[in-house]
Design a protein around this motif. Structure first.
Motif, PDB file in Angstrom:
ATOM      1  N   THR A 126       0.844  -1.201   0.000  1.00 53.29           N
ATOM      2  CA  THR A 126       0.000   0.000   0.000  1.00 53.29           C
ATOM      3  C   THR A 126       0.878   1.249   0.000  1.00 53.29           C
ATOM      4  O   THR A 126       2.051   1.200   0.383  1.00 53.29           O
ATOM      5  N   GLN A 182       0.256   5.897   0.109  1.00 51.69           N
ATOM      6  CA  GLN A 182      -0.669   7.019   0.158  1.00 51.69           C
ATOM      7  C   GLN A 182      -0.555   7.848  -1.114  1.00 51.69           C
ATOM      8  O   GLN A 182       0.538   8.265  -1.502  1.00 51.69           O
ATOM      9  N   TYR A 242      -5.826   9.325  -0.155  1.00 47.92           N
ATOM     10  CA  TYR A 242      -6.357   7.971  -0.300  1.00 47.92           C
ATOM     11  C   TYR A 242      -5.278   6.904  -0.101  1.00 47.92           C
ATOM     12  O   TYR A 242      -4.128   7.075  -0.508  1.00 47.92           O
ATOM     13  N   THR A 243      -5.667   5.814   0.524  1.00 49.78           N
ATOM     14  CA  THR A 243      -4.795   4.642   0.643  1.00 49.78           C
ATOM     15  C   THR A 243      -4.949   3.810  -0.613  1.00 49.78           C
ATOM     16  O   THR A 243      -6.066   3.409  -0.969  1.00 49.78           O
ATOM     17  N   ALA A 244      -3.849   3.583  -1.306  1.00 49.18           N
ATOM     18  CA  ALA A 244      -3.879   2.849  -2.565  1.00 49.18           C
ATOM     19  C   ALA A 244      -3.219   1.491  -2.401  1.00 49.18           C
ATOM     20  O   ALA A 244      -2.229   1.339  -1.686  1.00 49.18           O
ATOM     21  N   THR A 295      -7.692   2.534  -5.205  1.00 44.74           N
ATOM     22  CA  THR A 295      -8.219   2.758  -3.864  1.00 44.74           C
ATOM     23  C   THR A 295      -9.652   2.256  -3.735  1.00 44.74           C
ATOM     24  O   THR A 295     -10.545   2.711  -4.480  1.00 44.74           O
ATOM     25  N   GLU A 330     -11.556   3.082  -1.532  1.00 46.19           N
ATOM     26  CA  GLU A 330     -12.328   4.188  -0.962  1.00 46.19           C
ATOM     27  C   GLU A 330     -13.195   4.869  -2.022  1.00 46.19           C
ATOM     28  O   GLU A 330     -14.143   5.590  -1.684  1.00 46.19           O
TER      29      GLU A 330
END
Length: 286
Positions: free
Chosen positions: A141, A143, A147-149, A200, A202
């Motif tokens: 992962t 950032q 967003y966390t990718a 992401t 999200e």
């Protein structure tokens, strides 16, 4: 790793179910492509070569906007103001086969795409099936913005224009610069490359820049052997409703038909360069 991927997928489906069908967004991407120019046996001063390379570098640094909803997306180049005495560059000259050089519309639900592309002044409308990459989800992962990718990789077969074929120039005796018979040089090089993407969950849609898609979340960054695309800005559910329109103008062709046309025009350009015309008035015609 497996449990982490299950968590990612659970996040995707949970968040997706919570998004309304009229969910919309737009994302800005910065794209940079490396250029490896082979001038062959052409006698070009080093300062001129440097100038050409610098111009090619700038021409391959572009900004795009992706507008999307749960089913459709449209990927368009953000046209920059033309500099005095220069060219804006969009829609001019040769575009690589399969590239999203023009407006690229993707319909995930139908599994189809449309590209409006300009090739030597003629507009084509390419319509074909979306390529489905075999993505491997990984646990890495990072950032990207807020967003966390998550990382995903895939292998893709690509065709690239062979710059050596374009700039290679034959002597009047039919021999190359070393006095030997000229070897055949292919206009395109086909090879397998690794694609690295960062998505992401999200933003739970399986869209992405260029012709990339199919991951459990919006693709924020993606790279192959020569091009890197990174998201720099995202707006979700803007106040002004986004209307996604598929391109309609242009001569309708399949991707294979367009590739063949591109191949023929690349061959014609090579012959023009060999003849010393440089692709001017004697350039490619339809």
């Amino acid at each position: 790793m497996k449990s982490k991927m299950l968590t990612v997928l659970f996040m995707f489906f949970t968040m997706y179910s919570g998004f309304s069908q009229d969910f919309q967004g737009k994302a800005t991407y910065e794209s940079k492509t490396q250029v490896n120019m082979d001038f062959g046996n052409r006698q070009i001063p080093e300062d001129r070569k440097k100038e050409i390379m610098e111009r090619m570098k700038k021409a391959n640094e572009k900004t795009y906007e992706l507008v999307f909803n749960a089913k459709e997306s449209l990927y368009e180049e953000d046209e920059k103001l033309e500099q005095p005495g220069g060219n804006s560059g969009r829609g001019r000259g040769f575009r690589a086969m399969g590239s999203a050089g023009g407006d690229l519309y993707k319909n995930i639900e139908d599994g189809r795409y449309l590209i409006k592309n300009e090739l030597f002044g003629k507009i084509f409308l390419i319509e074909d099936d979306l390529e489905k990459l075999d993505w491997k989800l990984e646990s890495d992962t990072k950032q990207i913005g807020k967003y966390t990718a998550y990382k995903a990789v895939a292998v893709k077969t690509v065709k690239r224009p062979n710059m050596q074929a374009l700039f290679r120039r034959r002597n009047t005796d039919g021999k190359d610069g070393e006095g030997t018979k000229e070897k055949k040089v292919e206009e395109f090089i086909e090879k397998e490359v690794e694609i690295v993407a960062w998505y992401t969950p999200e933003i739970p849609i399986n869209q992405g820049p260029a012709d990339y898609w199919g991951l459990p979340g919006l693709i924020l960054a993606v790279s192959d052997d020569v091009t890197t695309i990174v998201c720099s800005k995202i707006t979700l559910n803007p106040k002004e409703k986004i209307e996604i329109k598929a391109p309609k103008k242009g001569k309708k062709v399949t991707q294979a038909e367009y590739d063949e046309i591109s191949r023929e025009k690349m061959k014609e350009m090579r012959e023009n360069f060999r003849g010393g015309r440089g692709g001017g008035r004697g350039g490619a015609r339809f």
